[in-house]
Scaffold this motif. Structure first.
Motif, mmCIF file in Angstrom:
data_model
loop_
_atom_site.group_PDB
_atom_site.id
_atom_site.type_symbol
_atom_site.label_atom_id
_atom_site.label_comp_id
_atom_site.label_asym_id
_atom_site.label_seq_id
_atom_site.Cartn_x
_atom_site.Cartn_y
_atom_site.Cartn_z
ATOM 1 N N GLY A 1 -7.153 9.144 -3.288
ATOM 2 C CA GLY A 1 -7.189 7.830 -3.989
ATOM 3 C C GLY A 1 -6.712 6.672 -3.406
ATOM 4 O O GLY A 1 -7.107 5.608 -3.308
ATOM 5 N N LYS A 2 -5.159 7.030 -3.362
ATOM 6 C CA LYS A 2 -4.220 5.722 -2.994
ATOM 7 C C LYS A 2 -4.517 5.371 -1.586
ATOM 8 O O LYS A 2 -4.226 4.215 -1.386
ATOM 9 N N ALA A 3 -4.688 6.576 -0.582
ATOM 10 C CA ALA A 3 -4.717 5.989 0.649
ATOM 11 C C ALA A 3 -6.144 5.122 0.888
ATOM 12 O O ALA A 3 -5.955 4.063 1.654
ATOM 13 N N ILE B 1 0.850 -1.179 0.048
ATOM 14 C CA ILE B 1 -0.017 0.091 0.123
ATOM 15 C C ILE B 1 0.926 1.361 -0.105
ATOM 16 O O ILE B 1 0.073 2.325 0.008
ATOM 17 N N ARG B 2 2.141 1.044 -0.137
ATOM 18 C CA ARG B 2 2.982 2.365 -0.050
ATOM 19 C C ARG B 2 2.515 3.209 -1.126
ATOM 20 O O ARG B 2 2.357 2.756 -2.192
ATOM 21 N N ILE B 3 2.639 4.454 -0.840
ATOM 22 C CA ILE B 3 2.120 5.494 -1.946
ATOM 23 C C ILE B 3 3.414 5.775 -2.598
ATOM 24 O O ILE B 3 4.309 6.735 -1.987
ATOM 25 N N ASN C 1 -3.680 16.076 -3.742
ATOM 26 C CA ASN C 1 -4.464 15.889 -2.737
ATOM 27 C C ASN C 1 -5.218 14.677 -3.291
ATOM 28 O O ASN C 1 -5.729 13.665 -2.756
ATOM 29 N N GLN C 2 -5.853 14.805 -4.361
ATOM 30 C CA GLN C 2 -6.794 13.824 -5.187
ATOM 31 C C GLN C 2 -5.954 12.572 -5.285
ATOM 32 O O GLN C 2 -6.739 11.374 -4.862
#
Length: 256
Positions: free
Chosen positions: A218-220, A90-92, A213-214
């Motif tokens: 989404g990734k979070a 899940i790392r962004i 921010n968007q």
């Protein structure tokens, strides 16, 4: 009557399923086939709403308890320091449409600044993840009896998919301002602005205008669903993960 028989058959299966079966109930199609073959020769009219010691209410509450357990673990894990940053699943990463910024800046000796931004980006997600749990828990309260059985007899991530359908829009709306605050709090916004400004000033480059921010929001959210799916699979497959008597009863190991 057909729906009642179907529910009764499913409850019976859930109550007697051995532990080694790891809660893999048959598909609805298989259950319907069994009912079709047996209903003409056996006609019963249960009045208690319970089969094999497991009531409809217990089945529904057991599923909700499992979801609460998985959501709590997943959300808590994500909101810890390095919950995103050190988890490869899940790392962004640097925004894909701005990846050329990272590559170019690394090539001119600014790799440490790129790394600092990526760390702060994940710190922002970890900070924002704290607000996700109440939204998920509210969705669980809205589960109907039909939802319960669809999840119990569905794929190993059926509950996660249900949450995606029912919470993604709400999560995105709620997360946007929280993520914006979190990114500013950990200086991710400042680092990104510095990096893109530096890049855009280089000769012959195409300016970058990513909505940070968007992208981070989404990734979070994707990361949270990934963790919840892991917890759901664990509860379905691993008897040790079922920490209460109700979970053990509903997920096939009670009384064995």
């Amino acid at each position: 009557m057909k729906n009642y028989l179907l529910s009764t058959a499913l409850l019976a299966l859930a109550a007697v399923l051995p532990a080694h079966a790891q809660f893999r109930l048959p598909s609805l199609g298989q259950v319907k086939e069994v009912i079709t073959k047996t209903s003409t020769s056996t006609k019963t009219t249960p009045t208690t709403g319970a089969v094999g010691g497991l009531t409809n209410t217990e089945a529904a509450n057991g599923l909700k308890e499992a979801l609460i357990q998985g959501i709590s673990k997943g959300s808590d894990q994500a909101s810890q320091t390095d919950g995103f940053y050190l988890n490869k699943l899940i790392r962004i990463p640097f925004p894909p449409d701005a990846q050329r910024v990272a590559t170019t800046l690394r090539s001119i000796g600014l790799g440490s600044q790129v790394d600092k931004f990526e760390l702060s980006l994940n710190r922002g997600a970890e900070d924002a993840a704290k607000s996700a749990k109440p939204i998920f828990l509210n969705a669980i309260k809205q589960l109907t009896f039909t939802d319960v059985w669809n999840i119990l007899t569905g794929q190993k991530d059926a509950a996660t998919q249900y949450l995606k359908r029912t919470t993604t829009t709400q999560l995105t709306t709620a997360f946007m301002p929280i993520m914006q605050q979190s990114l500013a709090k950990v200086d991710a916004t400042k680092y990104y602005s510095t990096l893109t400004t530096t890049y855009n000033q280089l000769p012959l480059v195409r300016p970058v205008q990513t909505d940070l921010n968007q992208y981070a929001t989404g990734k979070a959210i994707d990361g949270l669903f990934t963790l919840i799916a892991q917890e759901e699979a664990d509860i379905r497959q691993n008897p040790v993960a079922r920490t209460t008597s109700l979970l053990k009863k509903v997920f096939g190991i009670g009384g064995n």
